[in-house]
Motif scaffolding. Structure first.
Motif, PDB file in Angstrom:
ATOM      1  N   SER A 100       0.826  -1.212   0.000  1.00  0.00           N
ATOM      2  CA  SER A 100       0.000   0.000   0.000  1.00  0.00           C
ATOM      3  C   SER A 100       0.856   1.256   0.000  1.00  0.00           C
ATOM      4  CB  SER A 100      -0.904   0.013   1.240  1.00  0.00           C
ATOM      5  OG  SER A 100      -1.621  -1.186   1.390  1.00  0.00           O
ATOM      6  N   LYS A 101       2.008   1.190   0.652  1.00  0.00           N
ATOM      7  CA  LYS A 101       2.868   2.366   0.787  1.00  0.00           C
ATOM      8  C   LYS A 101       3.339   2.904  -0.562  1.00  0.00           C
ATOM      9  CE  LYS A 101       4.657   1.132   5.413  1.00  0.00           C
ATOM     10  NZ  LYS A 101       3.776  -0.004   5.715  1.00  0.00           N
ATOM     11  N   THR A 104       0.645   5.324  -1.734  1.00  0.00           N
ATOM     12  CA  THR A 104       0.695   6.544  -0.934  1.00  0.00           C
ATOM     13  C   THR A 104       1.878   7.408  -1.351  1.00  0.00           C
ATOM     14  OG1 THR A 104      -0.355   5.432   0.935  1.00  0.00           O
ATOM     15  CG2 THR A 104       0.881   7.440   1.422  1.00  0.00           C
ATOM     16  N   ARG A 173      -8.501   7.641  11.821  1.00  0.00           N
ATOM     17  CA  ARG A 173      -7.659   8.828  11.645  1.00  0.00           C
ATOM     18  C   ARG A 173      -7.676   9.671  12.918  1.00  0.00           C
ATOM     19  NH1 ARG A 173      -8.817  14.120  10.627  1.00  0.00           N
ATOM     20  NH2 ARG A 173      -7.309  15.341   9.395  1.00  0.00           N
ATOM     21  N   GLY A 204      -0.358   9.688   4.254  1.00  0.00           N
ATOM     22  CA  GLY A 204      -1.721   9.686   3.737  1.00  0.00           C
ATOM     23  C   GLY A 204      -2.477  10.942   4.134  1.00  0.00           C
ATOM     24  N   GLU A 208      -4.363  14.172   1.981  1.00  0.00           N
ATOM     25  CA  GLU A 208      -5.664  14.790   2.228  1.00  0.00           C
ATOM     26  C   GLU A 208      -5.539  16.296   2.434  1.00  0.00           C
ATOM     27  OE1 GLU A 208      -8.027  12.981   5.256  1.00  0.00           O
ATOM     28  OE2 GLU A 208      -8.417  11.188   4.042  1.00  0.00           O
ATOM     29  N   TYR A 215      -8.401  10.671   1.273  1.00  0.00           N
ATOM     30  CA  TYR A 215      -7.326   9.807   0.784  1.00  0.00           C
ATOM     31  C   TYR A 215      -7.854   8.832  -0.266  1.00  0.00           C
ATOM     32  CZ  TYR A 215      -3.697   6.242   0.674  1.00  0.00           C
ATOM     33  OH  TYR A 215      -2.746   5.345   0.245  1.00  0.00           O
ATOM     34  N   GLU A 216      -8.959   8.178   0.043  1.00  0.00           N
ATOM     35  CA  GLU A 216      -9.510   7.180  -0.868  1.00  0.00           C
ATOM     36  C   GLU A 216      -9.863   7.810  -2.210  1.00  0.00           C
ATOM     37  OE1 GLU A 216     -12.212   4.894  -3.164  1.00  0.00           O
ATOM     38  OE2 GLU A 216     -12.766   6.779  -2.185  1.00  0.00           O
ATOM     39  N   VAL A 219      -6.564   8.804  -4.248  1.00  0.00           N
ATOM     40  CA  VAL A 219      -5.844   7.665  -4.824  1.00  0.00           C
ATOM     41  C   VAL A 219      -6.635   7.052  -5.972  1.00  0.00           C
ATOM     42  CG1 VAL A 219      -5.032   5.326  -4.350  1.00  0.00           C
ATOM     43  CG2 VAL A 219      -4.529   7.162  -2.740  1.00  0.00           C
ATOM     44  N   SER A 234      -8.252   0.932  -1.681  1.00  0.00           N
ATOM     45  CA  SER A 234      -7.425   1.521  -0.630  1.00  0.00           C
ATOM     46  C   SER A 234      -7.837   1.048   0.755  1.00  0.00           C
ATOM     47  CB  SER A 234      -7.491   3.052  -0.689  1.00  0.00           C
ATOM     48  OG  SER A 234      -8.813   3.510  -0.508  1.00  0.00           O
ATOM     49  N   PRO A 271      -3.265   3.989   4.542  1.00  0.00           N
ATOM     50  CA  PRO A 271      -2.210   4.427   3.621  1.00  0.00           C
ATOM     51  C   PRO A 271      -0.907   3.656   3.771  1.00  0.00           C
ATOM     52  CG  PRO A 271      -3.316   6.322   4.594  1.00  0.00           C
ATOM     53  CD  PRO A 271      -3.783   5.108   5.353  1.00  0.00           C
TER      54      PRO A 271
END
Length: 489
Positions: A100-101, A104, A173, A204, A208, A215-216, A219, A234, A271
């Motif tokens: 995933s990184k 991001t 978050r 991440g 934003e 974020y979603e 991406v 994501s 993220p």
């Protein structure tokens, strides 16, 4: 030439009791998969993988191989869900964890290229709530580059026990932000490499804050959709749980059992470790990178930015750890290997690209305590080598001897297991399990009838392998040095 929907039908598959779906495509009609060199390489790879999966009790493995932008091979082996014996395929969804990184990091670098941030910006300039205590006030600030290279000095994790089972309580978050005042830096920035999921979760949040999008949404709009990655998410898609998304399994207990892992969603850590994808999609992701590196341009990312990301930006004082901007970078036998690995409850994955070889491999596994790097390495050494040889020599290899197919199979004796496959104009024997099926291969030359002899490294012939047939004409065992190995499948 096999189409995307085709299933490879090779006699070696009599060796494999597990379901599989193997597809080969992207060869532009040149018949790559029909070449005997590819077929025997596939026989060797799948025989090795079958033993690895059995001995390590791995439920499912999905793989993809990319060469010179073409996705030349994808396959699924085993069960995505053991309880209902759902076969794994190349389109099975897995948690890809820390891979995933990469997404991001690409998002951060896109925003850097748009002038929204700079690599040397302190994180606090963009995240005003970033109030994690600086244990070394005389040290450098935590910067954007520090997050991407894991050299920020931040602790590895947010202040929550989300890697603790059985519940895996990943924070939101807001919970990550609320936990920051109780944390402090582990080292001064730019002193040591310290892998940090917290750092990439903050990256991440940088996306934003500087894009004005979630974020979603960012991406998906700026990376996934432009690249055609329609099966990449994501966050693990709960709607596919029990269906396209594979069930994860914990590491083996001392009794050898694997239990089903708890289904999780990474929430605020997404993220860093929350994505789900397929080997087909990550193969497209690799193909895009190869195309950009070869042809240049600004498709999703400026080619110079991608080169910058895949170049070493951090070297630990011991010279054992190197990192680019989001990408891990290491020195391999064939040049730099860039990419990322992933490990989450119930899943392991790896994404590896060797730019000098124009080769990339993707492996996803739905079990902890396994090593996907072993699989991608053996795939490159077998299938990857065959693909390069075929494309370098259009004349084709020698046809495999059809009548030798009856000898192929798995044999057992007091000494262990031996797999027999067709190889060149004879056979090959491989003791199983083995770490390296290429180096561990014994080539056998046909002498007469059902008799073969081992080919020594110097080309001379050694002991005989004598195959015996049963009353129905099927091979039932072979003998060597006067001792028997019985055919079990």
């Amino acid at each position: 030439m096999l189409t995307r929907s085709s299933i490879l039908v090779l006699t070696l598959f009599a060796l494999l009791p597990r379901p599989f779906s193997a597809q080969a495509h992207g060869d532009n009609g040149h018949g790559l998969t029909d070449d005997s060199r590819f077929q025997q390489a596939l026989s060797l790879f799948e025989m090795w993988l079958d033993a690895k999966m059995d001995y390590e009790d791995i439920p499912a493995v999905s793989v993809a191989l990319v060469h010179d932008q073409d996705v030349v091979f994808t396959a699924g082996y085993g069960f995505a869900h053991r309880d209902n014996r759902t076969p794994a395929t190349a389109s099975t969804l897995y948690s890809i964890c820390s891979i995933s990184k990469l997404f991001t990091s690409i998002g951060v670098m896109q925003l850097r290229d748009k002038g929204k941030l700079e690599l040397n910006d302190p994180v606090g300039h963009h995240l005003p709530w970033f109030d994690l205590a600086q244990a070394y006030p005389d040290g450098p600030p935590v910067t954007v580059e520090g997050l991407l290279t894991h050299s920020s000095g931040l602790p590895r994790e947010s202040a929550h026990p989300y890697w603790t089972g059985p519940d895996y309580p990943f924070p939101t978050r807001e919970e990550i932000i609320d936990g920051l005042p109780g944390q402090e830096t582990l080292y001064p920035a730019r002193r040591y490499f310290q892998y940090s999921n917290l750092g990439m979760a903050l990256a991440g949040q940088l996306i934003e804050q500087t894009s004005g999008m979630t974020y979603e949404s960012y991406v998906r709009t700026n990376i996934l959709e432009p690249l055609g990655l329609s099966n990449t998410y994501s966050e693990i898609p709960e709607q596919h749980r029990g269906g396209q998304f594979a069930t994860g399994y914990d590491r083996r207990s001392r009794s050898g059992d694997r239990s089903e892992a708890t289904f999780f969603r990474a929430r605020g850590i997404a993220p860093a470790a929350g994505f789900a994808s397929t080997v087909e999609d990550l193969a497209k992701f690799a193909s895009w990178q190869m195309r950009l590196l070869k042809d240049g341009g600004t498709d999703v990312l400026n080619v110079n930015t991608l080169r910058e990301m895949q170049r070493v930006h951090w070297v630990d004082p011991n010279f054992e750890t190197m990192w680019g901007l989001g990408f891990s970078v290491r020195r391999g036998d064939d040049g730099a290997v860039v990419g990322h690995g992933g490990s989450c409850p119930g899943f392991r994955a790896t994404f590896q690209l060797v730019p000098s070889e124009k080769m990339a491999g993707v492996v996803m596994i739905n079990a902890q305590g396994t090593n996907p790097t072993d699989v991608v390495t053996r795939m490159r050494e077998t299938l990857g080598t065959a693909v390069k040889n075929i494309r370098a020599d259009a004349d084709g290899g020698d046809a495999l001897v059809a009548e030798f197919a009856k000898y192929e199979g798995l044999y057992q004796s007091h000494w262990g297991e031996v797999g027999i496959i067709r190889w060149d104009d004879g056979l090959a024997a491989v003791s199983l399990p083995t770490r390296d099926p290429v180096d561990g291969m014994t080539k056998l030359r046909h002498i007469e009838g059902d008799v073969f002899r081992r080919v020594r490294d110097d080309g001379e012939l050694g002991e005989a392998f004598i195959f015996e047939l049963g009353p129905n004409g099927a091979v039932r065992r072979f003998s060597t040095h006067g001792n028997f190995s019985e055919k079990v499948r």
